[in-house]
Write a protein that holds these residues in place. Structure first.
Motif, mmCIF file in Angstrom:
data_model
loop_
_atom_site.group_PDB
_atom_site.id
_atom_site.type_symbol
_atom_site.label_atom_id
_atom_site.label_comp_id
_atom_site.label_asym_id
_atom_site.label_seq_id
_atom_site.Cartn_x
_atom_site.Cartn_y
_atom_site.Cartn_z
ATOM 1 N N CYS A 320 -9.842 -23.418 28.279
ATOM 2 C CA CYS A 320 -8.596 -22.793 28.756
ATOM 3 C C CYS A 320 -8.038 -23.554 29.951
ATOM 4 O O CYS A 320 -6.822 -23.786 30.044
ATOM 5 C CB CYS A 320 -8.850 -21.332 29.121
ATOM 6 S SG CYS A 320 -9.183 -20.241 27.716
ATOM 7 N N LYS A 321 -8.908 -23.939 30.865
ATOM 8 C CA LYS A 321 -8.452 -24.716 32.028
ATOM 9 C C LYS A 321 -7.880 -26.055 31.586
ATOM 10 O O LYS A 321 -6.827 -26.498 32.081
ATOM 11 C CB LYS A 321 -9.621 -24.934 32.988
ATOM 12 C CG LYS A 321 -9.254 -25.832 34.169
ATOM 13 C CD LYS A 321 -10.468 -26.184 35.017
ATOM 14 C CE LYS A 321 -10.094 -27.193 36.093
ATOM 15 N NZ LYS A 321 -11.263 -27.602 36.906
ATOM 16 N N ARG A 322 -8.561 -26.688 30.649
ATOM 17 C CA ARG A 322 -8.085 -27.986 30.149
ATOM 18 C C ARG A 322 -6.698 -27.850 29.519
ATOM 19 O O ARG A 322 -5.812 -28.677 29.745
ATOM 20 C CB ARG A 322 -9.091 -28.517 29.128
ATOM 21 C CG ARG A 322 -8.804 -29.887 28.574
ATOM 22 C CD ARG A 322 -9.934 -30.304 27.662
ATOM 23 N NE ARG A 322 -9.612 -31.471 26.863
ATOM 24 C CZ ARG A 322 -10.374 -31.935 25.898
ATOM 25 N NH1 ARG A 322 -11.534 -31.339 25.622
ATOM 26 N NH2 ARG A 322 -10.018 -33.004 25.204
ATOM 27 N N ALA A 323 -6.510 -26.779 28.761
ATOM 28 C CA ALA A 323 -5.209 -26.531 28.151
ATOM 29 C C ALA A 323 -4.159 -26.223 29.209
ATOM 30 O O ALA A 323 -2.992 -26.622 29.085
ATOM 31 C CB ALA A 323 -5.316 -25.372 27.155
ATOM 32 N N ALA A 324 -4.546 -25.518 30.266
ATOM 33 C CA ALA A 324 -3.608 -25.193 31.342
ATOM 34 C C ALA A 324 -3.127 -26.454 32.051
ATOM 35 O O ALA A 324 -1.930 -26.602 32.359
ATOM 36 C CB ALA A 324 -4.269 -24.243 32.334
ATOM 37 N N LEU A 325 -4.041 -27.362 32.314
ATOM 38 C CA LEU A 325 -3.646 -28.613 32.967
ATOM 39 C C LEU A 325 -2.694 -29.413 32.089
ATOM 40 O O LEU A 325 -1.737 -30.033 32.586
ATOM 41 C CB LEU A 325 -4.892 -29.434 33.301
ATOM 42 C CG LEU A 325 -5.829 -28.822 34.352
ATOM 43 C CD1 LEU A 325 -7.104 -29.642 34.479
ATOM 44 C CD2 LEU A 325 -5.126 -28.692 35.696
ATOM 45 N N ALA A 326 -2.943 -29.390 30.779
ATOM 46 C CA ALA A 326 -2.032 -30.077 29.862
ATOM 47 C C ALA A 326 -0.650 -29.418 29.886
ATOM 48 O O ALA A 326 0.382 -30.093 29.814
ATOM 49 C CB ALA A 326 -2.605 -30.073 28.451
ATOM 50 N N ALA A 327 -0.629 -28.087 29.999
ATOM 51 C CA ALA A 327 0.651 -27.371 30.063
ATOM 52 C C ALA A 327 1.417 -27.737 31.337
ATOM 53 O O ALA A 327 2.647 -27.868 31.329
ATOM 54 C CB ALA A 327 0.415 -25.865 30.000
ATOM 55 N N ILE A 328 0.703 -27.912 32.441
ATOM 56 C CA ILE A 328 1.358 -28.321 33.690
ATOM 57 C C ILE A 328 2.034 -29.675 33.511
ATOM 58 O O ILE A 328 3.179 -29.894 33.939
ATOM 59 C CB ILE A 328 0.329 -28.372 34.833
ATOM 60 C CG1 ILE A 328 -0.153 -26.967 35.196
ATOM 61 C CG2 ILE A 328 0.927 -29.052 36.061
ATOM 62 C CD1 ILE A 328 -1.244 -26.946 36.223
ATOM 63 N N LEU A 329 1.335 -30.592 32.855
ATOM 64 C CA LEU A 329 1.908 -31.929 32.635
ATOM 65 C C LEU A 329 3.162 -31.864 31.771
ATOM 66 O O LEU A 329 4.058 -32.702 31.903
ATOM 67 C CB LEU A 329 0.862 -32.840 31.988
ATOM 68 C CG LEU A 329 -0.364 -33.180 32.854
ATOM 69 C CD1 LEU A 329 -1.354 -34.019 32.071
ATOM 70 C CD2 LEU A 329 0.064 -33.907 34.128
ATOM 71 N N ARG A 330 3.221 -30.859 30.916
ATOM 72 C CA ARG A 330 4.414 -30.686 30.073
ATOM 73 C C ARG A 330 5.499 -29.873 30.776
ATOM 74 O O ARG A 330 6.557 -29.627 30.195
ATOM 75 C CB ARG A 330 4.037 -29.997 28.760
ATOM 76 C CG ARG A 330 3.098 -30.791 27.867
ATOM 77 C CD ARG A 330 3.022 -30.156 26.481
ATOM 78 N NE ARG A 330 2.560 -28.781 26.542
ATOM 79 C CZ ARG A 330 1.287 -28.399 26.436
ATOM 80 N NH1 ARG A 330 0.343 -29.325 26.303
ATOM 81 N NH2 ARG A 330 0.940 -27.128 26.489
#
Length: 499
Positions: A320-330
């Motif tokens: 979930c954290k990994r996905a959240a960081l990817a969402a921030i980049l987007r």
């Protein structure tokens, strides 16, 4: 050699489009070398396990099971060949109907369910028209003994089957696979070599060759190729699901490590198709999906496994954290916040959340300030909703909890307000901090409103005891004095004047 294989397995058709670089000659040919010409590091005349041979004798003998090693397999065996079937009869050919009971027994043995396998074996031997021949009985009992951890017992079963059917490739294949599973790879290879010399390259022996290679470091790709050849030659070949699942899993993990996430995902899905309960295969699906940026499905798999009791809470949180960081980049801040919250719900600490913890606290603070403004403007319902939302982003915030209790009290929810203030006061004592607002006084006032003055006095007295130099000592003493019960004056009896 580069091969592209199409595999047909029962009603399923799977196209295996990988380029398999095979180190061994003939790895996909499905044919054995002529007798006497095959060269390996294992002699074709290697002795069978010593426990299966009588001292000084040339033939097999039965070895008693060690004490305390009885189990379902022993309960099943009532004497091999007792049903009168021809012990030399082979498994039904692919075009012949397969007995459903035998298919179920094969499946549970393949997937390692010893208890159910024992039950089915007993039922099959007692059933009229049982499909179990003496050879099958011995070989299936051997597999059950192996599941139960009874090596002497399964070695004895194999030698019994070898006497009954010395030219049956299933005997050598079963022996090779059980030895490989036990880590005795040289002995397993010896069984395979003897089987090839005696029976030729049967599908069973091709399967056994694949199993041995899967158990050999660095040979997973080659082993999977042999399993695929075996499945292609006999789509109904038994004991294939577990082996193929492990083959797809091992090669898939290797491909993911090499950066080929799409191939890893394809292989992982094939592994799960063969063995839906294989947790490492499902985890590989999740990892491959994440590597491809498909975090939604990846997180769903890990969360499903964690809810089912697998110890994967930390892994689900990390994904979930990994996905959240990817969402921030987007630039998807709202999605990132929701994912950070899910990560925290799965147990990730503030330290592990890192940036996520700061973002969650900042969002909680923003919502709290908005709630305070709404409360000042007498929009009490809106304020209550904002405070509740803020608490979802920072459940530990004492400030948010205090504001929520104020809003609840204003809305007539005194009991809920008292519960929240009780928690706030206790937490402040545990942290040894003074709050910017006198939550204990608010709590005492709420107890009075609820008709519980004794609870109010206890709350105030506890503050004076635990914070004798606290910021709110004077106000606390004054309120406590007001709440102290007043002495009751009793009326004096009148003098008896008499008549």
């Amino acid at each position: 050699m580069v091969v592209v294989l199409e595999v047909k397995a029962g009603p399923r058709v799977a196209v295996f489009g990988l380029s398999l670089v095979l180190a061994a000659a003939g790895a996909c040919g499905g044919s054995a070398e002529p007798e006497g010409t095959r060269t390996t590091g294992v002699s074709n005349t290697e002795e069978p396990p010593p426990e299966a041979l009588a001292p000084g004798g040339d033939g097999p003998r039965k070895v008693p099971d060690p004490p305390g090693q009885s189990g379902p397999a022993e309960a099943v065996e009532q004497g091999l060949g007792a049903n009168g079937a021809n012990p030399m009869q082979l498994m039904p050919l692919a075009e012949e109907p397969v007995d459903g009971r035998l298919a179920e027994l094969t499946a549970v043995l393949d997937m390692g369910s010893a208890v159910r396998a024992g039950e089915l074996l007993r039922e099959l031997r007692a059933a009229p028209g049982s499909p179990l021949t003496a050879v099958l009985d011995a070989l299936y009992l051997a597999r059950l003994d192996a599941l139960e951890g009874r090596p002497l017992a399964w070695s004895r079963r194999i030698e019994t089957a070898r006497v009954l059917a010395p030219g049956d490739g299933r005997v050598y294949a079963t022996a090779a696979e059980l030895h490989a599973a036990a880590g005795r790879l040289e002995t397993a290879q010896g069984e395979l070599e003897r089987g090839l010399v005696t029976c030729g390259a049967t599908p069973e022996l091709e399967r056994a060759r694949g199993v041995i290679l899967l158990s050999t470091p660095g040979k997973a790709t080659e082993g999977l190729a042999h399993l695929i050849v075996a499945a292609e030659r006999d789509p109904d070949l038994p004991f294939m699901d577990r082996a193929l699942s492990q083959g797809y899993l091992l090669v898939g993990n290797a491909r993911l490590g090499e950066g080929d996430a799409q191939t890893a995902l394809d292989l992982a899905r094939l592994a799960v198709e063969r063995d839906p309960q294989e947790v490492p295969a499902r985890r590989l699906v999740a990892d491959a999906l994440a590597a491809l940026g498909q975090f939604g499905e990846s997180i769903g798999i890990l969360e499903s496994l964690a809810r089912a009791g697998e110890p994967l809470e930390a892994e689900a949180g990390a994904m979930c954290k990994r996905a959240a960081l990817a969402a921030i980049l987007r630039g998807q801040r709202e999605d990132a916040l929701a994912l950070f919250r899910r990560a925290r719900d799965w147990g990730l600490s503030e330290e592990a959340l890192g940036t996520g913890a700061h973002m969650l606290r900042d969002e909680a603070g923003r919502l709290m300030e908005a709630g305070v403004e709404a409360y000042r403007d007498a929009h009490h319902g809106q304020a209550l909703a904002l405070f509740r939302e803020a608490l979802e982003f920072d459940p530990e915030s004492l400030a948010v909890q205090n504001h929520l209790a104020v809003a609840l009290l204003r809305s007539g929810e005194a009991e809920q307000a008292a519960d929240i203030w009780t928690g706030v006061v206790e937490r402040a004592y545990e942290m040894d901090v003074d709050l910017p607002e006198p939550a204990h006084i608010n709590l005492a006032a709420t107890w009075v409103r609820l008709g519980r003055p004794a609870s109010a006095r206890t709350t105030l007295a506890e503050y004076l005891d635990r914070r004798p130099r606290g910021e709110w000592v004077r106000e606390t003493r004054e309120l406590l004095e007001q709440l102290e019960p007043q002495p009751v004056q009793q009326a004096q009896p009148e003098d008896d004047q008499g008549p």
